[in-house]
Write a protein that holds these residues in place. Structure first.
Motif, PDB file in Angstrom:
ATOM      1  N   VAL A 131      30.539  59.010  -8.845  1.00 19.61           N
ATOM      2  CA  VAL A 131      30.325  57.754  -8.959  1.00 19.61           C
ATOM      3  C   VAL A 131      31.079  56.795  -8.073  1.00 19.61           C
ATOM      4  N   SER A 132      32.000  56.605  -7.456  1.00 24.22           N
ATOM      5  CA  SER A 132      32.305  55.652  -6.673  1.00 24.22           C
ATOM      6  C   SER A 132      32.000  56.138  -5.413  1.00 24.22           C
ATOM      7  N   VAL A 133      31.861  57.116  -5.179  1.00 21.63           N
ATOM      8  CA  VAL A 133      31.184  57.470  -3.589  1.00 21.63           C
ATOM      9  C   VAL A 133      29.922  57.260  -3.366  1.00 21.63           C
ATOM     10  N   LEU A 134      29.274  56.960  -4.653  1.00 21.40           N
ATOM     11  CA  LEU A 134      27.391  57.085  -4.433  1.00 21.40           C
ATOM     12  C   LEU A 134      27.965  54.986  -5.430  1.00 21.40           C
ATOM     13  N   VAL A 135      28.726  54.311  -5.728  1.00 18.47           N
ATOM     14  CA  VAL A 135      28.464  53.030  -5.656  1.00 18.47           C
ATOM     15  C   VAL A 135      28.896  52.593  -4.497  1.00 18.47           C
ATOM     16  N   TYR A 136      29.148  53.260  -3.962  1.00 19.59           N
ATOM     17  CA  TYR A 136      29.221  52.946  -2.410  1.00 19.59           C
ATOM     18  C   TYR A 136      28.262  52.937  -0.890  1.00 19.59           C
TER      19      TYR A 136
ATOM     20  N   ILE B 245      35.179  58.684  14.028  1.00 19.05           N
ATOM     21  CA  ILE B 245      35.496  59.308  12.471  1.00 19.05           C
ATOM     22  C   ILE B 245      36.079  58.877  11.263  1.00 19.05           C
ATOM     23  N   ILE B 246      37.524  58.091  11.518  1.00 21.86           N
ATOM     24  CA  ILE B 246      38.345  57.797  10.508  1.00 21.86           C
ATOM     25  C   ILE B 246      37.547  56.559   9.726  1.00 21.86           C
ATOM     26  N   THR B 247      36.542  55.913  10.226  1.00 17.69           N
ATOM     27  CA  THR B 247      35.956  54.599   9.671  1.00 17.69           C
ATOM     28  C   THR B 247      34.617  54.930   9.151  1.00 17.69           C
ATOM     29  N   SER B 248      33.961  56.207   9.063  1.00 16.57           N
ATOM     30  CA  SER B 248      32.756  57.094   9.249  1.00 16.57           C
ATOM     31  C   SER B 248      32.499  57.046   7.809  1.00 16.57           C
ATOM     32  N   SER B 249      31.043  57.026   7.051  1.00 15.95           N
ATOM     33  CA  SER B 249      30.654  57.305   5.511  1.00 15.95           C
ATOM     34  C   SER B 249      31.835  58.616   5.159  1.00 15.95           C
ATOM     35  N   TYR B 250      31.847  59.792   5.758  1.00 14.36           N
ATOM     36  CA  TYR B 250      32.678  61.013   5.203  1.00 14.36           C
ATOM     37  C   TYR B 250      34.485  60.719   5.619  1.00 14.36           C
ATOM     38  N   ALA B 251      34.712  60.035   5.720  1.00 14.82           N
ATOM     39  CA  ALA B 251      35.997  59.605   5.985  1.00 14.82           C
ATOM     40  C   ALA B 251      36.247  58.733   5.137  1.00 14.82           C
ATOM     41  N   VAL B 252      35.080  57.641   4.125  1.00 14.17           N
ATOM     42  CA  VAL B 252      35.311  56.883   2.916  1.00 14.17           C
ATOM     43  C   VAL B 252      35.078  57.753   1.433  1.00 14.17           C
ATOM     44  N   ALA B 253      34.416  58.197   1.900  1.00 13.74           N
ATOM     45  CA  ALA B 253      34.618  59.786   1.091  1.00 13.74           C
ATOM     46  C   ALA B 253      36.010  60.598   0.139  1.00 13.74           C
ATOM     47  N   VAL B 254      36.679  61.136   1.309  1.00 17.13           N
ATOM     48  CA  VAL B 254      37.437  61.275   1.783  1.00 17.13           C
ATOM     49  C   VAL B 254      38.693  60.916   0.751  1.00 17.13           C
ATOM     50  N   TYR B 255      38.420  59.378   1.708  1.00 13.29           N
ATOM     51  CA  TYR B 255      39.729  58.377   1.146  1.00 13.29           C
ATOM     52  C   TYR B 255      39.377  58.561  -0.625  1.00 13.29           C
ATOM     53  N   LEU B 256      38.288  58.458  -1.054  1.00 14.13           N
ATOM     54  CA  LEU B 256      38.139  58.419  -2.493  1.00 14.13           C
ATOM     55  C   LEU B 256      38.296  59.245  -3.003  1.00 14.13           C
ATOM     56  N   LEU B 257      38.424  60.230  -2.610  1.00  8.35           N
ATOM     57  CA  LEU B 257      38.397  61.706  -3.300  1.00  8.35           C
ATOM     58  C   LEU B 257      39.891  61.773  -3.778  1.00  8.35           C
ATOM     59  N   LEU B 258      40.746  61.304  -2.455  1.00  5.14           N
ATOM     60  CA  LEU B 258      42.359  61.261  -2.241  1.00  5.14           C
ATOM     61  C   LEU B 258      43.044  60.204  -3.300  1.00  5.14           C
ATOM     62  N   THR B 259      41.863  59.132  -3.210  1.00  3.48           N
ATOM     63  CA  THR B 259      42.606  57.840  -4.088  1.00  3.48           C
ATOM     64  C   THR B 259      42.411  58.537  -5.699  1.00  3.48           C
ATOM     65  N   THR B 260      41.398  58.901  -5.865  1.00  2.00           N
ATOM     66  CA  THR B 260      41.217  59.437  -7.113  1.00  2.00           C
ATOM     67  C   THR B 260      42.505  60.183  -8.193  1.00  2.00           C
ATOM     68  N   PHE B 261      42.404  61.607  -6.912  1.00  2.00           N
ATOM     69  CA  PHE B 261      43.759  62.045  -7.720  1.00  2.00           C
ATOM     70  C   PHE B 261      44.805  61.680  -7.914  1.00  2.00           C
TER      71      PHE B 261
ATOM     72  N   ILE C  18      22.909  47.135  -0.607  1.00  2.00           N
ATOM     73  CA  ILE C  18      23.241  45.790  -0.918  1.00  2.00           C
ATOM     74  C   ILE C  18      23.519  44.646  -0.531  1.00  2.00           C
ATOM     75  N   PHE C  19      24.372  45.049   0.202  1.00  2.00           N
ATOM     76  CA  PHE C  19      25.289  44.126   1.402  1.00  2.00           C
ATOM     77  C   PHE C  19      25.486  44.016   2.963  1.00  2.00           C
ATOM     78  N   ARG C  20      24.800  45.569   2.645  1.00  2.00           N
ATOM     79  CA  ARG C  20      23.668  46.320   3.750  1.00  2.00           C
ATOM     80  C   ARG C  20      25.370  46.039   5.618  1.00  2.00           C
ATOM     81  N   THR C  21      26.772  45.731   4.987  1.00  2.00           N
ATOM     82  CA  THR C  21      28.083  45.758   5.075  1.00  2.00           C
ATOM     83  C   THR C  21      28.951  46.924   4.916  1.00  2.00           C
ATOM     84  N   LYS C  22      29.156  47.889   5.508  1.00  2.00           N
ATOM     85  CA  LYS C  22      30.014  48.319   5.837  1.00  2.00           C
ATOM     86  C   LYS C  22      31.356  48.077   4.670  1.00  2.00           C
ATOM     87  N   LEU C  23      32.743  47.499   4.980  1.00  2.00           N
ATOM     88  CA  LEU C  23      34.030  46.694   4.734  1.00  2.00           C
ATOM     89  C   LEU C  23      33.318  46.095   3.097  1.00  2.00           C
ATOM     90  N   LEU C  24      32.362  45.327   2.979  1.00  2.00           N
ATOM     91  CA  LEU C  24      32.117  44.697   1.718  1.00  2.00           C
ATOM     92  C   LEU C  24      31.568  46.444   0.665  1.00  2.00           C
TER      93      LEU C  24
END
Length: 843
Positions: free
Chosen positions: A446-451, A354-370, A457-463
């Protein structure tokens, strides 16, 4: 009530369903008596989830039923209607022109109001402490016969238990229109003074009355009292909080209370309880064959979501009457599930998932943004913002909105941006926090869509995650985030990326819905900004570099919006190529090369990259022949170096490099030929630069790993840390520039009001300004928009604004002792002072 409604689906007995229905009706009636807006909204969402869980098709049928039911409920609950209606009200506010600070709400009252009161004259001209000013030391009583028929009255109302500063809850009082200028007002203390006969005081001084919008006491108490106190307590200890009881008895936000009392760790621990419970429910619910049990559990899930919504405005999780019921019911539901599927699921593995899912990444980006950009929420408007707002203020009917799409009147064709400002103006008026919140959310989008694009493009989650966060941190293009006028760029970027991702999805499965989405988002991007013309070319770039099917003839539909867009622009008399927005054919190669270099330097170095590019361009512009030779040589050297480097790049990675560079070139294509660069123009193009930087950093890490993984991790961590720290420091500096630019505009408005006379709003006026500030650091102040800002202050359609480089030029343009021609000189802090033309000399 969500549990009861859900149980109605679990039982087939008519009598049982009828009893449950009766409970729902009674519960709804009790909810109406509470007159709680957030609770009503939370219940609607929870009941919608129940229908979605039980019968998905019922959701569509339930929408008209819900609308009719809401109408019936509101028609029989005038208190709830009044509560919603009073959320935002228009009031008259008394303002001290010397400071621009609000004193409080005023109203006009008839002379008979003072018939049984003693009105006493007060000669104080200072309102710093109004309670001290209204004292029994007033000089004399005013006879009732000398009072006017209507007089302004200020009667302070103490918010229930809250110590709020005067004027809280007003929406952008500075830009609110001036109603009138007064030299005195009547003050009636709420509490009686030592001498009961002195009930009303006349306070003298320079004041103006402004008409503005204000939130009701409920919102004001939260926004200005409880929530800031909770945030202050949280900042004292971000990880562990300030301890239980460190905030007031009520915070009216469970999440802020947890942050204030237990910090980030406490809030995370609380959320994990529901995450683990949700994981267990998801794992065990398919094994339940009892409809009542399944309905009960689904009702619990929907009810928890409703409580979570309530918790935004109510301390619901801390309330004992809710807490006991919540934990008991949640425990019962988990106990039921244990009967059908005993055993404990592998929580740790699923939690990691869960904490490494795409949904979690979106949450991390949201928190970082604000966290990074939340200070921008208090920034005031500048420059072009007032031009957009004036368009919105004049567009009061549907016909005006339609004309956004048919008439440009010499301006750029951006009807989508105009509609956005018009809608925001209608709902939020001039509340700068609302506009900046939208900007931050769009940047997060935009940052989520970049992800997601990076994953393709990279086909790897980390990059992909690294690419999204690097883009989020870039300081070189932060103008788009800080400047309200640049919101159109954000909308366009979101639409372009959504169109590209929809197109990629279409190439992978050929579903028509993705083709329709790609076309729809492409059209929307064109409505917000002309940058949208690059959308089909970016799609073709992906097809050429990363796609599987290289048959371009099958993708002609991508370009359908462009000819239609060109026709509409022409018919609407839109701005084309002229002035600063034109190309010089002779200098085009030099401008293109210089601009591309400048935008790349901005990606890496932030605003400092502009300065480096400016120095280089200045030297080359002085020697054009030398510049052509240098550019040709540099282009040839890059070509040779590129060919040599490409030999060492694996074949499958070459497409990635080409896509990254090509993305930046295409996104910059409309601006490369211009004679200058601007931060906002490179916002979308920076995505390609980010992909290229992340790719190079990854190759560097692989190269260093040959000497040891530990060394590679250490070196790359240092480089990434330095880059991230540099970007965050520059972002803080930029925030300071934009904040001060907004404060200069605010001081300008306040200083203009200090000279205000009532006839300024009705007679044909000429305002002449000297030394108008254009920039403050990296931020704009008044590059344009000064006439529109003056219009917002006085709302005089016959007011004309002129700008002059010096005082003598301005004075030569006005007549001596003219009441309708005023000259003002800007100071360094943004305030203005009136300049009086001396009398003509007699020869």
């Amino acid at each position: 009530m969500p549990i009861i409604v859900s149980l109605m689906f679990g039982y087939t007995n008519v009598i049982v369903r009828g009893l449950f229905g009766l409970c729902v009706v009674l519960g709804t009636y009790v909810l109406m008596l509470t007159v709680s807006r957030i609770s009503a909204f939370g219940l609607i969402v929870a009941l919608g989830l129940v229908l979605l869980f039980q019968k998905k098709k019922l959701v569509l049928y339930a929408i008209p039923v819900a609308i009719i039911g809401a109408f019936l409920v509101l028609s029989h609950s005038p208190g709830l209607v009044q509560r919603f209606g009073s959320t935002l009200t228009q009031v008259d506010i008394l303002v001290d022109t010397a400071t621009g600070n609000p004193i409080g709400q005023v109203s006009q009252v008839p002379k008979t109001y003072f018939k049984d009161k003693v009105v006493r004259q007060q000669f104080s001209k200072n309102i710093d402490d109004i309670s001290t000013a209204a004292s029994v030391s007033a000089s004399f009583d005013i006879p009732y016969a000398l009072l006017s028929d209507k007089m302004l009255l200020y009667s302070p109302v103490s918010p229930t238990g809250e110590d709020l500063p005067s004027g809280t809850g007003y929406i952008n009082l500075t830009l609110s229109p001036v109603v009138k200028k007064i030299n005195q007002f009547l003050y009636e203390p709420r509490e009686k003074t030592a001498t009961s006969a002195a009930q009303v005081f006349v306070i003298n001084g320079p004041y103006i009355v402004k008409k503005t919008f204000a939130y009701d006491l409920s919102f004001t108490t939260r926004f200005q009292g409880e929530w800031p106190n909770a945030v202050a307590a949280f900042k004292r200890n971000i990880l562990l909080g300030s301890g239980y009881g460190s905030v007031s008895l009520a915070v009216d936000n469970s999440y802020l209370r947890m942050l204030a009392e237990t910090g980030m760790l406490g809030l995370i621990a609380f959320v994990i309880i529901f995450v683990i419970a949700g994981m267990y429910i998801k794992n065990a619910l398919p094994s339940v064959d009892s409809k009542p049990v399944k309905s009960f559990v689904l009702g619990i899930v929907a009810g928890v979501v409703g409580l979570a919504i309530n918790a935004v405005f109510i301390d619901v999780f801390e309330a004992s009457k809710v807490a006991f019921s919540l934990w008991l019911l949640l425990g019962v539901s988990l106990g039921f599930l244990a009967l059908y599927k005993p055993g404990t699921p592998r929580v740790s593995q699923r939690l990691i998932g869960i904490i490494t899912s795409s949904y979690a990444v979106a949450v991390y980006l949201l928190l970082t943004t604000f966290v990074l950009f939340s200070p921008v929420l208090t920034n005031y408007f500048v420059g072009d913002d007032f031009t957009w707002f004036r368009w919105a203020a004049k567009s009061v009917d549907i016909g005006a909105v339609v004309r956004f799409f048919t008439q440009s009147d010499g301006f750029f064709y951006r009807p989508g941006t105009k509609v956005y400002f018009q809608a925001m103006y209608q709902f939020f008026w001039l509340n700068q926090t609302a506009y900046h919140t939208v900007s931050l959310f769009l940047h997060f989008m935009v940052s989520v869509l970049v992800y997601f694009l990076a994953k393709k493009i990279f086909r790897t989650k980390l990059l992909s995650v690294i690419s999204a966060f690097v883009f989020l941190l870039l300081s070189g293009f932060a103008e788009v985030i800080f400047w309200v006028s640049a919101t159109g760029f954000l909308f366009t970027s979101v639409c372009i990326l959504l169109s590209v991702l929809s197109y990629i999805a279409w190439t992978e499965n050929r579903k028509g819905i993705y083709m329709a989405a790609a076309l729809a988002f492409s059209v929307l991007s064109l409505l917000f900004h002309e940058l949208g013309i690059v959308t089909p070319f970016l799609c073709v770039l992906y097809l050429w570099t990363m796609g599987r099917d290289k048959k371009f003839a099958m993708h002609w539909w991508l370009f359908l919006p462009l000819p239609l867009y060109a026709v509409v622009r022409f018919v609407s008399h839109s701005h084309w190529f002229s002035g600063d927005y034109s190309y010089n054919i002779i200098k085009f190669p030099l401008n293109a090369a210089g601009n591309f270099l400048g935008y790349f330097l901005m990606t890496v170095l932030g605003p400092f990259g502009i300065r480096i590019d400016t120095v280089i361009r200045g030297v080359l512009q002085a020697h054009l022949l030398f510049a052509f030779i240098i550019c040709a040589g540099a282009a040839y050297a890059l070509y040779l170096a590129g060919r040599r480097v490409f030999r060492y790049i694996p074949l499958q990675e070459r497409a990635l490099v080409v896509f990254s560079v090509g993305f930046s070139v295409i996104a910059l294509a409309p601006f490369l030929g211009l004679g200058n660069i601007a931060s906002r123009y490179g916002y979308l193009a920076s995505i390609g630069f980010v992909f290229l930087l992340v790719y190079v950093a990854n190759k560097a890490y692989i190269f260093l790993s040959e000497s040891g993984r530990t060394i590679a991790v250490l070196i790359m961590s240092i480089l990434v840390g330095v880059f991230g720290l540099y970007q965050m420091v520059v972002l803080q500096q930029l925030q300071g520039d934009w904040h001060e630019a907004g404060e200069q505009v605010k001081r300008f408005v306040i200083s203009m009001e200090s000279s205000y006379e009532d006839y300024w709003a009705v007679q044909p006026m000429q305002f002449h300004f000297v030394s108008v500030p254009i920039r403050h650091g990296e931020a704009w102040v008044f590059p344009v928009g000064l006439p529109d800002a003056v219009w917002f202050v006085f709302r005089n359609p016959n007011a004309h604004v002129y700008m002059w480089p010096d005082v003598p030029s301005a004075l030569n343009a006005v007549q001596y002792n003219s009441k309708t021609q005023k000259v003002f000189l800007f100071a360094a802090d943004g305030s203005v002072t009136a300049v009086i033309k001396p009398p003509p000399t007699i020869q």
